[in-house]
Design a protein around this motif. Structure first.
Motif, mmCIF file in Angstrom:
data_model
loop_
_atom_site.group_PDB
_atom_site.id
_atom_site.type_symbol
_atom_site.label_atom_id
_atom_site.label_comp_id
_atom_site.label_asym_id
_atom_site.label_seq_id
_atom_site.Cartn_x
_atom_site.Cartn_y
_atom_site.Cartn_z
ATOM 1 N N PHE A 1 0.855 -1.181 0.000
ATOM 2 C CA PHE A 1 0.000 0.000 0.000
ATOM 3 C C PHE A 1 0.893 1.234 0.000
ATOM 4 O O PHE A 1 1.772 1.380 0.855
ATOM 5 C CB PHE A 1 -0.909 0.003 1.231
ATOM 6 C CG PHE A 1 -1.810 1.204 1.322
ATOM 7 C CD1 PHE A 1 -2.969 1.282 0.571
ATOM 8 C CD2 PHE A 1 -1.481 2.266 2.156
ATOM 9 C CE1 PHE A 1 -3.805 2.387 0.655
ATOM 10 C CE2 PHE A 1 -2.304 3.378 2.245
ATOM 11 C CZ PHE A 1 -3.470 3.434 1.489
ATOM 12 N N SER B 1 0.847 5.310 0.169
ATOM 13 C CA SER B 1 0.054 6.503 0.429
ATOM 14 C C SER B 1 0.871 7.783 0.290
ATOM 15 O O SER B 1 0.328 8.871 0.298
ATOM 16 C CB SER B 1 -0.542 6.443 1.841
ATOM 17 O OG SER B 1 0.487 6.369 2.807
ATOM 18 N N VAL C 1 -2.431 0.731 -4.509
ATOM 19 C CA VAL C 1 -1.924 -0.571 -4.093
ATOM 20 C C VAL C 1 -1.074 -1.117 -5.237
ATOM 21 O O VAL C 1 -1.526 -1.164 -6.385
ATOM 22 C CB VAL C 1 -3.071 -1.551 -3.763
ATOM 23 C CG1 VAL C 1 -2.514 -2.960 -3.544
ATOM 24 C CG2 VAL C 1 -3.823 -1.093 -2.527
#
Length: 310
Positions: free
Chosen positions: A5, A7, A114
């Motif tokens: 993941f 971010s 992702v």
């Protein structure tokens, strides 16, 4: 199988993957704004699906000239007006998330993706993009659309702003030593603790902690504070950023003044100054040894943004 993941730096990861790709890639991304050809430099033979409808072009969401740049480099362009997905496939890796291809997405918005090498997911992502490759855009069609292009506007008719920083809370470093509070201040400290406990906003994963400050108190409710505590052995340990939720002054009979500062502190282990400085990079050690407001916005951003990764 490996999945990650992302971010922070979503577009940095996507651009790096596009530049290093040696085989044709597949991508379906709703909007392809001005400058997007630099964000997504796909290799020759790649297929790119975007919303290249007249509506998207007139709104400034898709920039036909950037699509033409990729087209001249051998990328095949398709339009899908109902597209809202953001899917990118480079060889055996797929990226799926919120990222439109635009400078606004890259430099202003908070995005997340992702990254996965799961074979089944990569295979499905490839099939999804290929299923949208129906309406190919030729050079003449893109050139005509470019004449309809208008820069994107925000409400009120104002053009998209220059990239702006996220508004950070006021951040202070507190250089501390484990010294007992002045004799006679115990009752004031206890009263302040009860008030602080009643003002807690985050019960789970947080604790209430305090320190005392001599003289005029520079800390205010709402401030963000990072405690740097010098231990008896000389080592400095640093706490996670905490919120000031209460302050309580005390004056002794001799006129001595101190203020107890109460913090809502993440219940995580402290880290050594050396370890954190190494993680934050050049100049961080010097900055971490300072007292008071952190005025270097880049450093403040790194300190607040990277703590949870320690």
């Amino acid at each position: 199988m490996n999945s990650q993941f992302v971010s922070k730096g979503a577009w940095k990861s996507l651009t790096a993957e596009a530049k290093s790709a040696r085989k044709p890639a597949l991508a379906a991304v709703a909007y392809f704004g001005k400058g997007a050809s630099k964000l997504l430099p796909m290799p020759s033979g790649s297929h790119l699906v975007v919303d290249a409808s007249e509506h998207a072009v007139k709104k400034g969401q898709t920039h036909p000239a950037d699509l033409r740049r990729l087209q001249r480099d051998g990328v095949v362009i398709f339009s899908s007006p109902s597209l809202h997905a953001k899917v990118f496939v480079f060889e055996n890796v797929a990226f799926i998330g919120s990222t439109n291809a635009s400078e606004r997405s890259s430099r202003i918005l908070t995005e997340a993706i992702v990254k996965t090498s799961d074979r089944a997911v990569v295979r499905s992502a490839k099939a999804f993009v290929k299923s949208l490759c129906l309406d190919e855009m030729g050079p003449d069609r893109l050139d005509k659309l470019q004449k309809l292009y208008r820069p994107p506007q925000l409400p009120g008719g104002v053009a998209s702003p220059k990239p702006a920083r996220v508004q950070l809370p006021r951040l202070r470093l507190a250089q501390l030593r484990p010294i007992d509070a002045p004799e006679g201040s115990e009752a004031t400290e206890e009263k302040g603790l009860k008030v602080a406990e009643s003002r807690r906003k985050k019960k789970r994963g947080y604790i209430v902690e305090s320190f005392w400050w001599p003289g005029k108190c520079p800390y205010y409710e709402g401030d963000k504070v990072v405690q740097v505590t010098e231990c008896p052995n000389g080592q400095r340990l640093i706490d996670a950023p905490a919120d000031v939720i209460h302050t309580r002054p005390w004056r002794g009979r001799d006129g001595r003044e101190v203020t107890f500062v109460y913090l809502e502190l993440p219940d995580v282990r402290r880290v050594s100054l050396e370890k954190l400085a190494k993680r934050l990079g050049r100049g961080a050690k010097k900055n971490l040894c300072k007292n008071g407001i952190v005025r270097d916005e880049d450093f403040a951003e790194k300190l607040l943004g990277n703590w949870n990764q320690l």
